[in-house]
Design an enzyme around this catalytic site. Sequence first.
Site, PDB file in Angstrom:
ATOM      1  N   TRP A   1       0.831  -1.214   0.000  1.00 25.52           N
ATOM      2  CA  TRP A   1       0.000   0.000   0.000  1.00 25.52           C
ATOM      3  C   TRP A   1       0.861   1.257   0.000  1.00 25.52           C
ATOM      4  N   ILE A   2       1.795   1.344  -0.926  1.00 27.84           N
ATOM      5  CA  ILE A   2       2.746   2.454  -0.883  1.00 27.84           C
ATOM      6  C   ILE A   2       2.381   3.520  -1.925  1.00 27.84           C
TER       7      ILE A   2
ATOM      8  N   ARG B   1     -33.163  21.921  -5.782  1.00 25.47           N
ATOM      9  CA  ARG B   1     -33.962  20.718  -6.025  1.00 25.47           C
ATOM     10  C   ARG B   1     -35.365  20.899  -5.463  1.00 25.47           C
TER      11      ARG B   1
ATOM     12  N   LEU C   1     -28.000  14.447  -2.488  1.00 26.74           N
ATOM     13  CA  LEU C   1     -28.028  14.485  -3.950  1.00 26.74           C
ATOM     14  C   LEU C   1     -28.875  13.363  -4.553  1.00 26.74           C
ATOM     15  N   GLY C   2     -29.415  12.506  -3.719  1.00 29.58           N
ATOM     16  CA  GLY C   2     -30.244  11.411  -4.237  1.00 29.58           C
ATOM     17  C   GLY C   2     -29.453  10.539  -5.195  1.00 29.58           C
TER      18      GLY C   2
ATOM     19  N   GLU D   1      -2.056   6.299   7.570  1.00 35.54           N
ATOM     20  CA  GLU D   1      -1.455   7.174   8.594  1.00 35.54           C
ATOM     21  C   GLU D   1      -2.035   6.863   9.972  1.00 35.54           C
TER      22      GLU D   1
HETATM   23  P1  TGC Z   1       5.489   3.185  20.969  1.00 32.06           P
HETATM   24  O1  TGC Z   1       6.103   2.415  22.097  1.00 32.06           O
HETATM   25  O2  TGC Z   1       4.259   3.957  21.232  1.00 32.06           O
HETATM   26  O3  TGC Z   1       6.580   4.161  20.350  1.00 32.06           O
HETATM   27  C1  TGC Z   1       7.876   3.731  19.941  1.00 32.06           C
HETATM   28  C2  TGC Z   1       8.785   4.949  19.942  1.00 32.06           C
HETATM   29  O4  TGC Z   1       8.282   5.940  19.020  1.00 32.06           O
HETATM   30  C3  TGC Z   1       7.941   7.154  19.753  1.00 32.06           C
HETATM   31  N1  TGC Z   1       6.664   7.646  19.178  1.00 32.06           N
HETATM   32  C4  TGC Z   1       6.579   8.677  18.378  1.00 32.06           C
HETATM   33  N2  TGC Z   1       7.490   9.547  17.922  1.00 32.06           N
HETATM   34  C5  TGC Z   1       7.062  10.518  17.097  1.00 32.06           C
HETATM   35  N3  TGC Z   1       5.798  10.638  16.694  1.00 32.06           N
HETATM   36  C6  TGC Z   1       4.840   9.783  17.113  1.00 32.06           C
HETATM   37  N4  TGC Z   1       3.592   9.899  16.673  1.00 32.06           N
HETATM   38  C7  TGC Z   1       5.212   8.750  18.002  1.00 32.06           C
HETATM   39  N5  TGC Z   1       4.534   7.730  18.588  1.00 32.06           N
HETATM   40  C8  TGC Z   1       5.444   7.063  19.325  1.00 32.06           C
HETATM   41  C9  TGC Z   1       7.803   6.733  21.182  1.00 32.06           C
HETATM   42  O5  TGC Z   1       8.055   7.804  22.065  1.00 32.06           O
HETATM   43  C10 TGC Z   1       8.860   5.652  21.294  1.00 32.06           C
HETATM   44  O6  TGC Z   1      10.128   6.299  21.349  1.00 32.06           O
HETATM   45  P2  TGC Z   1      11.335   5.670  22.212  1.00 32.06           P
HETATM   46  O7  TGC Z   1      12.394   6.726  22.186  1.00 32.06           O
HETATM   47  O8  TGC Z   1      10.765   5.416  23.571  1.00 32.06           O
HETATM   48  O9  TGC Z   1      11.715   4.416  21.515  1.00 32.06           O
HETATM   49  O10 TGC Z   1       5.259   2.160  19.781  1.00 32.06           O
HETATM   50  P3  TGC Z   1       4.179   1.022  19.590  1.00 32.06           P
HETATM   51  O11 TGC Z   1       4.860  -0.128  18.926  1.00 32.06           O
HETATM   52  O12 TGC Z   1       3.427   0.800  20.881  1.00 32.06           O
HETATM   53  O13 TGC Z   1       3.182   1.621  18.516  1.00 32.06           O
HETATM   54  C11 TGC Z   1       2.306   2.593  18.789  1.00 32.06           C
HETATM   55  C12 TGC Z   1       1.377   2.853  17.578  1.00 32.06           C
HETATM   56  C13 TGC Z   1       0.335   1.767  17.414  1.00 32.06           C
HETATM   57  C14 TGC Z   1       0.681   4.168  17.888  1.00 32.06           C
HETATM   58  C15 TGC Z   1       2.204   2.972  16.275  1.00 32.06           C
HETATM   59  O14 TGC Z   1       2.758   1.756  15.919  1.00 32.06           O
HETATM   60  C16 TGC Z   1       1.359   3.484  15.126  1.00 32.06           C
HETATM   61  O15 TGC Z   1       1.184   4.700  14.993  1.00 32.06           O
HETATM   62  N6  TGC Z   1       0.801   2.592  14.239  1.00 32.06           N
HETATM   63  C17 TGC Z   1       0.129   3.013  13.012  1.00 32.06           C
HETATM   64  C18 TGC Z   1       1.083   2.904  11.865  1.00 32.06           C
HETATM   65  C19 TGC Z   1       0.821   3.925  10.791  1.00 32.06           C
HETATM   66  O16 TGC Z   1       0.258   4.965  11.006  1.00 32.06           O
HETATM   67  N7  TGC Z   1       1.286   3.650   9.579  1.00 32.06           N
HETATM   68  C20 TGC Z   1       1.219   4.600   8.522  1.00 32.06           C
HETATM   69  C21 TGC Z   1       2.078   4.183   7.353  1.00 32.06           C
HETATM   70  S1  TGC Z   1       2.456   5.496   6.231  1.00 32.06           S
HETATM   71  C22 TGC Z   1       1.030   5.869   5.480  1.00 32.06           C
HETATM   72  O17 TGC Z   1      -0.021   5.384   5.772  1.00 32.06           O
HETATM   73  C23 TGC Z   1       1.146   6.883   4.407  1.00 32.06           C
HETATM   74  S2  TGC Z   1      -0.297   7.244   3.598  1.00 32.06           S
HETATM   75  C24 TGC Z   1       0.159   8.769   3.051  1.00 32.06           C
HETATM   76  C25 TGC Z   1      -0.681   9.338   1.984  1.00 32.06           C
HETATM   77  O18 TGC Z   1      -0.880   8.706   0.920  1.00 32.06           O
HETATM   78  O19 TGC Z   1      -1.088  10.515   2.194  1.00 32.06           O
HETATM   79  P1  FAD Z   2      -4.304  -3.631   9.913  1.00 31.25           P
HETATM   80  O1  FAD Z   2      -3.203  -3.026  10.676  1.00 31.25           O
HETATM   81  O2  FAD Z   2      -4.248  -5.072   9.590  1.00 31.25           O
HETATM   82  O3  FAD Z   2      -5.690  -3.311  10.672  1.00 31.25           O
HETATM   83  C1  FAD Z   2      -6.886  -4.071  10.440  1.00 31.25           C
HETATM   84  C2  FAD Z   2      -7.946  -3.599  11.433  1.00 31.25           C
HETATM   85  O4  FAD Z   2      -7.514  -3.871  12.756  1.00 31.25           O
HETATM   86  C3  FAD Z   2      -8.210  -2.094  11.383  1.00 31.25           C
HETATM   87  O5  FAD Z   2      -9.591  -1.850  11.504  1.00 31.25           O
HETATM   88  C4  FAD Z   2      -7.479  -1.564  12.611  1.00 31.25           C
HETATM   89  O6  FAD Z   2      -8.037  -0.363  13.123  1.00 31.25           O
HETATM   90  C5  FAD Z   2      -7.719  -2.720  13.568  1.00 31.25           C
HETATM   91  N1  FAD Z   2      -6.763  -2.707  14.698  1.00 31.25           N
HETATM   92  C6  FAD Z   2      -5.418  -2.633  14.636  1.00 31.25           C
HETATM   93  N2  FAD Z   2      -4.890  -2.654  15.874  1.00 31.25           N
HETATM   94  C7  FAD Z   2      -5.921  -2.760  16.736  1.00 31.25           C
HETATM   95  C8  FAD Z   2      -6.029  -2.824  18.161  1.00 31.25           C
HETATM   96  N3  FAD Z   2      -4.956  -2.784  18.948  1.00 31.25           N
HETATM   97  N4  FAD Z   2      -7.270  -2.914  18.690  1.00 31.25           N
HETATM   98  C9  FAD Z   2      -8.356  -2.968  17.906  1.00 31.25           C
HETATM   99  N5  FAD Z   2      -8.330  -2.905  16.571  1.00 31.25           N
HETATM  100  C10 FAD Z   2      -7.122  -2.813  15.995  1.00 31.25           C
HETATM  101  N6  FAD Z   2       1.694   2.802   4.122  1.00 31.25           N
HETATM  102  C11 FAD Z   2       2.978   3.211   3.937  1.00 31.25           C
HETATM  103  O7  FAD Z   2       3.893   2.767   4.625  1.00 31.25           O
HETATM  104  N7  FAD Z   2       3.268   4.140   2.970  1.00 31.25           N
HETATM  105  C12 FAD Z   2       2.321   4.668   2.165  1.00 31.25           C
HETATM  106  O8  FAD Z   2       2.624   5.513   1.309  1.00 31.25           O
HETATM  107  C13 FAD Z   2       0.969   4.235   2.329  1.00 31.25           C
HETATM  108  N8  FAD Z   2       0.006   4.683   1.485  1.00 31.25           N
HETATM  109  C14 FAD Z   2      -1.251   4.149   1.563  1.00 31.25           C
HETATM  110  C15 FAD Z   2      -2.207   4.481   0.593  1.00 31.25           C
HETATM  111  C16 FAD Z   2      -3.469   3.897   0.632  1.00 31.25           C
HETATM  112  C17 FAD Z   2      -4.461   4.229  -0.427  1.00 31.25           C
HETATM  113  C18 FAD Z   2      -3.815   3.001   1.670  1.00 31.25           C
HETATM  114  C19 FAD Z   2      -5.189   2.377   1.745  1.00 31.25           C
HETATM  115  C20 FAD Z   2      -2.886   2.669   2.630  1.00 31.25           C
HETATM  116  C21 FAD Z   2      -1.583   3.221   2.571  1.00 31.25           C
HETATM  117  N9  FAD Z   2      -0.601   2.835   3.484  1.00 31.25           N
HETATM  118  C22 FAD Z   2       0.694   3.274   3.330  1.00 31.25           C
HETATM  119  C23 FAD Z   2      -0.878   1.797   4.468  1.00 31.25           C
HETATM  120  C24 FAD Z   2      -1.680   2.255   5.666  1.00 31.25           C
HETATM  121  O9  FAD Z   2      -0.893   3.018   6.528  1.00 31.25           O
HETATM  122  C25 FAD Z   2      -2.242   1.001   6.350  1.00 31.25           C
HETATM  123  O10 FAD Z   2      -3.271   0.492   5.519  1.00 31.25           O
HETATM  124  C26 FAD Z   2      -2.754   1.284   7.737  1.00 31.25           C
HETATM  125  O11 FAD Z   2      -1.709   1.660   8.610  1.00 31.25           O
HETATM  126  C27 FAD Z   2      -3.467   0.049   8.335  1.00 31.25           C
HETATM  127  O12 FAD Z   2      -2.707  -1.106   8.158  1.00 31.25           O
HETATM  128  P2  FAD Z   2      -3.391  -2.412   7.508  1.00 31.25           P
HETATM  129  O13 FAD Z   2      -4.040  -2.005   6.235  1.00 31.25           O
HETATM  130  O14 FAD Z   2      -2.371  -3.483   7.429  1.00 31.25           O
HETATM  131  O15 FAD Z   2      -4.530  -2.824   8.526  1.00 31.25           O
END
Ligand code: TGC
Ligand code: FAD
Length: 387
Positions: free
Chosen positions: A166-167, A272, A342-343, A367
């Site tokens: 999903w990048i 409408r 918008l129906g 994110e």
């Molecule tokens: P956790 O123990 O909470 O944290 C590990 C270390 O990271 C630090 N930290 C942060 N630092 C900066 N910003 C934040 N938001 C931070 N959250 C945590 C934290 O202080 C710690 O540091 P240190 O020095 O103690 O090591 O880690 P965890 O494993 O319990 O995970 C927490 C959780 C679930 C919140 C995290 O894994 C998470 O946010 N998961 C979601 C992953 C996610 O958002 N993926 C996105 C992929 S990129 C994407 O989707 C791009 S789409 C873009 C587009 O097309 O627009």
């Molecule tokens: P999963 O992590 O498998 O989650 C499945 C379900 O479980 C979700 O409903 C979630 O909320 C739920 N869940 C997870 N943890 C818990 C919990 N502790 N308790 C209860 N429920 C929970 N990623 C990148 O790295 N780079 C990108 O550029 C990027 N671009 C993207 C573009 C698009 C269009 C999309 C759709 C995704 C993109 N992503 C990217 C990935 C995106 O960040 C992930 O899809 C997202 O973080 C969720 O991961 P997953 O899809 O594997 O779902």
Amino acid sequence: MSLSPTDLFDVRSLLSDEERMVQDTVARFTDEKVLPIIGDCFDQARFPKELVPEIAALGLLGSSLPEEYGCAGMSGVQYGLICQELERGDSGIRSFVSVQSSLCMYPIFQYGTEEQRRQWLPAMAAGEVIGCFGLTEPHGGSDPANMKTHARKDGGDWVLNGAKMWITNGNLAKIAIVWAQTEDGIQGFIVPTDTPGFSAQEIHRKMSLRASVTSALFLDGVRVPESARLPGVKGLKGPLGCLTQARYGITWGPIGAAIACYAEALGYAKERILFGRPIAATQAVQLKLAEMARRITLAQLLVLQLGRLKDAGRMQPSQVSLAKWNNCRMAIDIAREARDILGGAGISTEYAPIRHQLNLESVITYEGTETVHQLVVGREVTGINAF
Ligand code: TGC
Ligand code: FAD
């Protein structure tokens, strides 16, 4: 004094002249360049790459980074307004800018060497080099600490193996910021996408973000020199630090999508005529429109305060989580209600709501899913980690 239906609390008056100028410039770009083509792009599942040079010329790539790297040196609030106005056009356009700016240029600036900054940032600001950000893996994106992709030191080089899923921008990118496990914890690498062993495969059949390129990345013995490693950070806080920047932009973006849907529904409801009067004259439709105005107003005030905190260096990740959760939920609910007003016409991409609604399914997921952000806020207020 009559109020603006899309800015009932005159939040715009809280902006500086410079901030208003940035908003107006990007709004004009969206009106003139994005809106005329975006319905077709969505239908054809095509990212309008031809817009990249103008996006770059407007200074929208890496807009908050310093001018010495070819960037515009704008504030957090200005970056937010850029995201809002781009996403009023389409989430795919805002996504492109978010990934390039917050997920690729930011880590090079923040964690890279001076040499890496000089090598990549000016070309990225100019839109000549497009980046992608590889964090998510096929087995579960919410828990990136569990990543399988790894990098092994081999002499002076690093050898990377794994897969990312999903990048955004994957098949457009000249470089990928790849996060990998090492003996020393998670580290980031700048991987040129023409490196042997690297491949990107575009993901088709998407019903969301169709005007955006989304790919799977494969790393099969990808060898890069030590100079490709981002030396300034180790551990999950590296990628999470980038996500805080990108998520901040995403707190603003969906306001643009919501305004587009609300404005179209409002105009439609006044025209409408059913049962002898405009549907806007019915209580049921007014309740829906008033609810939209209320939620947009709250979201506008929320992000402006968040942006002011960011610019004062006081923004916390849990505040970003609350705003991302609130504003994505606000926008997707409004898009769905607008579609309803918008129906039958609402199911056509001749109108904006269905496109935004479908896009927002991604925005509320990527994110950090809504649940992830709720749990981050829960952890903040209870002090207990429920992940
Ligand atoms: P956790 O123990 O909470 O944290 C590990 C270390 O990271 C630090 N930290 C942060 N630092 C900066 N910003 C934040 N938001 C931070 N959250 C945590 C934290 O202080 C710690 O540091 P240190 O020095 O103690 O090591 O880690 P965890 O494993 O319990 O995970 C927490 C959780 C679930 C919140 C995290 O894994 C998470 O946010 N998961 C979601 C992953 C996610 O958002 N993926 C996105 C992929 S990129 C994407 O989707 C791009 S789409 C873009 C587009 O097309 O627009
Ligand atoms: P999963 O992590 O498998 O989650 C499945 C379900 O479980 C979700 O409903 C979630 O909320 C739920 N869940 C997870 N943890 C818990 C919990 N502790 N308790 C209860 N429920 C929970 N990623 C990148 O790295 N780079 C990108 O550029 C990027 N671009 C993207 C573009 C698009 C269009 C999309 C759709 C995704 C993109 N992503 C990217 C990935 C995106 O960040 C992930 O899809 C997202 O973080 C969720 O991961 P997953 O899809 O594997 O779902």
